[in-house]
Each structure stands twice: as structure tokens, then as C-alpha cells.
Write a protein that holds these residues in place. Structure first.
Motif, PDB file in Angstrom:
ATOM      1  N   ASP A  41      21.272 -20.853  12.032  1.00  0.00           N
ATOM      2  CA  ASP A  41      22.197 -21.802  11.393  1.00  0.00           C
ATOM      3  C   ASP A  41      22.746 -21.265  10.081  1.00  0.00           C
ATOM      4  O   ASP A  41      22.850 -21.974   9.074  1.00  0.00           O
ATOM      5  N   GLY A  42      23.075 -19.990  10.075  1.00  0.00           N
ATOM      6  CA  GLY A  42      23.736 -19.407   8.919  1.00  0.00           C
ATOM      7  C   GLY A  42      22.847 -19.073   7.749  1.00  0.00           C
ATOM      8  O   GLY A  42      23.325 -18.853   6.626  1.00  0.00           O
ATOM      9  N   ASP A  43      21.541 -18.986   7.956  1.00  0.00           N
ATOM     10  CA  ASP A  43      20.630 -18.681   6.858  1.00  0.00           C
ATOM     11  C   ASP A  43      19.343 -18.069   7.416  1.00  0.00           C
ATOM     12  O   ASP A  43      19.090 -18.140   8.623  1.00  0.00           O
ATOM     13  N   ILE A  44      18.551 -17.470   6.537  1.00  0.00           N
ATOM     14  CA  ILE A  44      17.246 -16.940   6.920  1.00  0.00           C
ATOM     15  C   ILE A  44      16.196 -17.985   6.600  1.00  0.00           C
ATOM     16  O   ILE A  44      16.068 -18.414   5.453  1.00  0.00           O
ATOM     17  N   ARG A  45      15.470 -18.409   7.606  1.00  0.00           N
ATOM     18  CA  ARG A  45      14.469 -19.451   7.409  1.00  0.00           C
ATOM     19  C   ARG A  45      13.323 -18.955   6.530  1.00  0.00           C
ATOM     20  O   ARG A  45      12.819 -17.858   6.711  1.00  0.00           O
ATOM     21  N   PHE A  46      12.946 -19.794   5.581  1.00  0.00           N
ATOM     22  CA  PHE A  46      11.819 -19.522   4.682  1.00  0.00           C
ATOM     23  C   PHE A  46      11.979 -18.197   3.937  1.00  0.00           C
ATOM     24  O   PHE A  46      11.006 -17.485   3.694  1.00  0.00           O
ATOM     25  N   LEU A  47      13.226 -17.897   3.566  1.00  0.00           N
ATOM     26  CA  LEU A  47      13.526 -16.645   2.872  1.00  0.00           C
ATOM     27  C   LEU A  47      12.728 -16.474   1.578  1.00  0.00           C
ATOM     28  O   LEU A  47      12.235 -15.369   1.302  1.00  0.00           O
ATOM     29  N   PRO A  48      12.566 -17.505   0.743  1.00  0.00           N
ATOM     30  CA  PRO A  48      11.767 -17.309  -0.487  1.00  0.00           C
ATOM     31  C   PRO A  48      10.356 -16.806  -0.214  1.00  0.00           C
ATOM     32  O   PRO A  48       9.812 -16.018  -0.994  1.00  0.00           O
ATOM     33  N   PHE A  49       9.748 -17.258   0.893  1.00  0.00           N
ATOM     34  CA  PHE A  49       8.397 -16.807   1.217  1.00  0.00           C
ATOM     35  C   PHE A  49       8.397 -15.329   1.620  1.00  0.00           C
ATOM     36  O   PHE A  49       7.480 -14.580   1.275  1.00  0.00           O
ATOM     37  N   HIS A  50       9.435 -14.915   2.361  1.00  0.00           N
ATOM     38  CA  HIS A  50       9.546 -13.505   2.743  1.00  0.00           C
ATOM     39  C   HIS A  50       9.728 -12.628   1.508  1.00  0.00           C
ATOM     40  O   HIS A  50       9.105 -11.561   1.392  1.00  0.00           O
ATOM     41  N   ILE A  51      10.581 -13.073   0.605  1.00  0.00           N
ATOM     42  CA  ILE A  51      10.822 -12.300  -0.618  1.00  0.00           C
ATOM     43  C   ILE A  51       9.555 -12.195  -1.452  1.00  0.00           C
ATOM     44  O   ILE A  51       9.204 -11.113  -1.951  1.00  0.00           O
ATOM     45  N   GLU A  52       8.857 -13.300  -1.594  1.00  0.00           N
ATOM     46  CA  GLU A  52       7.624 -13.316  -2.374  1.00  0.00           C
ATOM     47  C   GLU A  52       6.606 -12.329  -1.804  1.00  0.00           C
ATOM     48  O   GLU A  52       5.978 -11.549  -2.544  1.00  0.00           O
ATOM     49  N   ARG A  53       6.445 -12.341  -0.478  1.00  0.00           N
ATOM     50  CA  ARG A  53       5.483 -11.444   0.153  1.00  0.00           C
ATOM     51  C   ARG A  53       5.928  -9.988   0.025  1.00  0.00           C
ATOM     52  O   ARG A  53       5.113  -9.101  -0.291  1.00  0.00           O
ATOM     53  N   LEU A  54       7.215  -9.727   0.268  1.00  0.00           N
ATOM     54  CA  LEU A  54       7.715  -8.350   0.199  1.00  0.00           C
ATOM     55  C   LEU A  54       7.577  -7.782  -1.203  1.00  0.00           C
ATOM     56  O   LEU A  54       7.078  -6.659  -1.382  1.00  0.00           O
ATOM     57  N   GLN A  55       7.989  -8.546  -2.199  1.00  0.00           N
ATOM     58  CA  GLN A  55       7.931  -8.033  -3.573  1.00  0.00           C
ATOM     59  C   GLN A  55       6.487  -7.822  -4.026  1.00  0.00           C
ATOM     60  O   GLN A  55       6.177  -6.846  -4.711  1.00  0.00           O
ATOM     61  N   GLU A  56       5.596  -8.736  -3.646  1.00  0.00           N
ATOM     62  CA  GLU A  56       4.186  -8.560  -3.986  1.00  0.00           C
ATOM     63  C   GLU A  56       3.632  -7.284  -3.351  1.00  0.00           C
ATOM     64  O   GLU A  56       2.912  -6.505  -3.990  1.00  0.00           O
ATOM     65  N   GLY A  57       3.976  -7.051  -2.085  1.00  0.00           N
ATOM     66  CA  GLY A  57       3.498  -5.868  -1.393  1.00  0.00           C
ATOM     67  C   GLY A  57       4.026  -4.582  -2.001  1.00  0.00           C
ATOM     68  O   GLY A  57       3.289  -3.602  -2.166  1.00  0.00           O
ATOM     69  N   LEU A  58       5.302  -4.578  -2.374  1.00  0.00           N
ATOM     70  CA  LEU A  58       5.886  -3.388  -2.991  1.00  0.00           C
ATOM     71  C   LEU A  58       5.233  -3.094  -4.341  1.00  0.00           C
ATOM     72  O   LEU A  58       5.000  -1.926  -4.692  1.00  0.00           O
ATOM     73  N   ARG A  59       4.943  -4.143  -5.093  1.00  0.00           N
ATOM     74  CA  ARG A  59       4.239  -3.939  -6.367  1.00  0.00           C
ATOM     75  C   ARG A  59       2.834  -3.381  -6.130  1.00  0.00           C
ATOM     76  O   ARG A  59       2.371  -2.511  -6.869  1.00  0.00           O
ATOM     77  N   MET A  60       2.155  -3.876  -5.087  1.00  0.00           N
ATOM     78  CA  MET A  60       0.820  -3.355  -4.775  1.00  0.00           C
ATOM     79  C   MET A  60       0.870  -1.864  -4.443  1.00  0.00           C
ATOM     80  O   MET A  60      -0.084  -1.128  -4.707  1.00  0.00           O
ATOM     81  N   LEU A  61       1.993  -1.415  -3.864  1.00  0.00           N
ATOM     82  CA  LEU A  61       2.157  -0.007  -3.508  1.00  0.00           C
ATOM     83  C   LEU A  61       2.794   0.802  -4.635  1.00  0.00           C
ATOM     84  O   LEU A  61       3.161   1.960  -4.437  1.00  0.00           O
ATOM     85  N   HIS A  62       2.933   0.170  -5.811  1.00  0.00           N
ATOM     86  CA  HIS A  62       3.443   0.829  -7.018  1.00  0.00           C
ATOM     87  C   HIS A  62       4.869   1.352  -6.856  1.00  0.00           C
ATOM     88  O   HIS A  62       5.223   2.399  -7.407  1.00  0.00           O
ATOM     89  N   MET A  63       5.673   0.604  -6.112  1.00  0.00           N
ATOM     90  CA  MET A  63       7.079   0.966  -5.987  1.00  0.00           C
ATOM     91  C   MET A  63       7.901   0.309  -7.091  1.00  0.00           C
ATOM     92  O   MET A  63       7.543  -0.752  -7.605  1.00  0.00           O
ATOM     93  N   GLU A  64       8.998   0.973  -7.429  1.00  0.00           N
ATOM     94  CA  GLU A  64       9.866   0.485  -8.492  1.00  0.00           C
ATOM     95  C   GLU A  64      11.023  -0.337  -7.921  1.00  0.00           C
ATOM     96  O   GLU A  64      11.179  -0.449  -6.712  1.00  0.00           O
ATOM     97  N   ASP A  65      11.812  -0.914  -8.790  1.00  0.00           N
ATOM     98  CA  ASP A  65      13.021  -1.707  -8.475  1.00  0.00           C
ATOM     99  C   ASP A  65      12.788  -2.720  -7.354  1.00  0.00           C
ATOM    100  O   ASP A  65      13.654  -2.951  -6.500  1.00  0.00           O
ATOM    101  N   THR A  66      11.610  -3.355  -7.347  1.00  0.00           N
ATOM    102  CA  THR A  66      11.290  -4.301  -6.278  1.00  0.00           C
ATOM    103  C   THR A  66      12.174  -5.540  -6.321  1.00  0.00           C
ATOM    104  O   THR A  66      12.420  -6.158  -5.282  1.00  0.00           O
ATOM    105  N   HIS A  67      12.672  -5.908  -7.505  1.00  0.00           N
ATOM    106  CA  HIS A  67      13.451  -7.138  -7.625  1.00  0.00           C
ATOM    107  C   HIS A  67      14.861  -7.016  -7.048  1.00  0.00           C
ATOM    108  O   HIS A  67      15.576  -8.017  -6.972  1.00  0.00           O
TER     109      HIS A  67
END
Length: 285
Positions: A41-67
Motif C-alpha cells: 500500500d505504498g509504504d514499507i510496513r514497520f519501517l522504523p523497526f527495520h531501521i532501528e535493528r539495521l542501525q544497531e547492527g551496523l554500530r555493533m559491527l563498528h561501521m560508519e555513516d549508519t544514519h
């Protein structure tokens, strides 16, 4: 046959093009994460939760520019790709792979990120609602757990081996055990077990992926007044449970019909399937 396009680091290219070099760290070391999401329906369902998980994981792996991987970035790049592939108005599986850029051996030369975005049409199916899944317990190898186990990592050998078992024996899904022999998750889903009026799911400390739909289902069940417990779960419960169902971001809630000679009800899973159709959070508005 029409060409399917992907987004590789901002460039829209045919999916058939070679976009991975021999020193690509995702290819060589599994040095990255991915998110599988549902465009509906023109959007990604529960996108904030996906972003939260992805950014947390990237930080755990010490990657930069996660935001950089924020709601605007992911939604706009996905919509651009959907338009390019003429998939507007359809339900689409979205897969975002984020990996460490540059070369190096085990020690990377940089912590900058690179990405690949892929989409695919989701064929309509009522199997999960009408028939249910036939599952098996995968026991050849067990999933080791650590603080990294909850990440959707590009390291996926245990899932590949479980997938071979599933295909060879023609099961709809297989359940994995952790290194101690307790229930962990399914091949591509988290799992829930309804037993004696309590809904159980393996705790994150048991080695399962921190699934977005797992989080959503726990909230929906609590809203329905169903007791939810994150626990260490013996596979022996499968012979006694009233219901078992699987959850992931693309397929939502899929009820399990049978394991060996055992057959299950689908009362709770049906309630959650219906609730999911209209379930939203403030953060999505």
C-alpha cells in the motif's frame, strides 16, 4: 523476458550485471547485514523497526555513516526501484544488503558502508491461512549463539544447510536448534509456541534473530490479553503444544499444521493474522 533492475550504491543497473568484485567484503567474509521488508500500500510496513535493528547492527559491527540508512533513504530508494521495475500497486519483497566497503583481509581498510537494494513481486498465496505448514526439526547442525546471533548477518551457512534439508525432504519449514539443543528459530522465521494458555517464543539470548515481526506479534498478543513469555524452550514441547506458528516481516504470521504425527490448532495464529491487517504504531504515522 523483462529486465529486473537493482540499486547498487545509488546506481540503477540490471540485476544480471556483475556488481561484486573479487575483494568485496560481503562476498569474501560475509561482512555485512541485510533487512528483508514488505512494501504494501505504498509504504514499507514497520519501517522504523527495520531501521532501528539495521542501525544497531551496523554500530555493533563498528561501521560508519549508519544514519544514512534512515526512513527517507530506504523508502525513496525503494519507491524509485519499484517504479523502474513497474511494480507499483503490488506487494513487494524488499531486500537491503549493507556491507563494509573496501578491501583488506580480515582486518578491513575502511569502515565505510556500501549497499545493494533488490525487490521482487510477492505471489499471492492463501496456503498459510487455508492449509498451514508442515515442519520438521533440523538436527544435523546447531546454531551457535553469542551477542551477534540476533543480527541478520550475511553469514548464513547454518540456514543454507537447513534449507538443503527442507528442500530434500519437501517440508514447508524447518526449525533450528541452538548449540544447547533448545528451540532457536525457523529457517526464515521466528517461532511461537502456544501451550497451556501461554504464548512462548525463544528468548534473544537463545540465539534467535531479533525479528521485526516477532516484536510486532509479541505486542499484538499482549494487546489481546495473551500472556507472552520469552524462554528457553525444549523441542519436546512440540509433541504437547496446542499451536505453533512462524513469523517474519514478509509473510506475517504462518500457522504450523503438523510436525510428524502431531497436528495443531490455529486459533491464536488466526487472531493475530487478522489483527496484523490493521495493526499500526504511532511511529509509522
Amino acid at each position: 523476458m523483462s529486465t529486473t533492475y537493482i540499486n547498487c550504491n545509488g546506481k540503477i543497473v540490471p540485476e544480471s550485471d556483475a556488481v561484486v568484485s573479487a575483494d568485496n567484503r560481503a562476498f569474501r567474509y560475509g561482512d555485512g547485514l541485510f533487512e528483508t521488508m514488505l512494501w504494501k500500500d505504498g509504504d514499507i510496513r514497520f519501517l522504523p523497526f527495520h531501521i532501528e535493528r539495521l542501525q544497531e547492527g551496523l554500530r555493533m559491527l563498528h561501521m560508519e555513516d549508519t544514519h544514512r540508512f534512515d526512513a527517507f533513504f530506504i523508502k525513496s530508494k525503494t519507491e524509485e526501484l519499484i517504479r523502474k521495475n513497474n511494480m507499483l500497486g503490488q506487494q513487494v519483497r524488499v531486500r537491503l544488503i549493507v556491507y563494509r566497503d573496501g578491501g583488506g583481509l580480515y582486518g578491513p581498510e575502511t569502515n565505510k558502508t556500501a549497499y545493494v537494494l533488490q525487490i521482487a513481486r510477492i505471489p499471492e498465496s492463501l496456503r498459510d491461512k487455508k492449509v498451514g505448514l508442515i515442519v520438521d526439526l533440523y538436527t544435523e547442525y546447531r546454531k551457535p549463539y553469542s551477542d551477534l546471533s540476533k543480527l541478520k548477518s550475511n553469514n548464513a551457512l547454518i540456514y543454507v544447510m537447513a534449507g538443503l534439508h527442507k528442500r530434500k525432504h519437501r517440508f514447508d519449514e524447518v526449525l533450528l536448534l541452538n548449540q544447547e539443543g533448545y528451540l532457536c528459530e525457523a529457517l526464515s522465521s521466528n517461532i511461537f509456541v502456544f501451550y497451556e494458555k501461554v504464548l512462548y517464543t525463544p528468548a534473544i539470548s537463545e540465539g534467535c534473530i531479533a525479528g521485526v515481526m516477532r516484536r510486532v506479534v509479541m505486542d499484538m498478543a499482549t494487546d489481546e490479553g495473551i500472556a507472552v513469555v520469552e524462554a528457553q524452550i525444549s523441542p519436546e514441547i512440540m509433541s504437547q503444544a496446542d499451536e505453533i506458528f512462524c513469523t517474519n516481516a514478509v509473510h506475517g504470521v504462518q500457522w504450523v499444521m503438523g510436525y510428524k504425527q502431531k497436528r495443531y490448532f490455529n486459533k491464536i495464529s488466526r487472531i493475530l493474522q487478522e489483527k496484523l491487517l490493521t495493526w499500526n504504531y504511532q511511529t509509522e504515522e
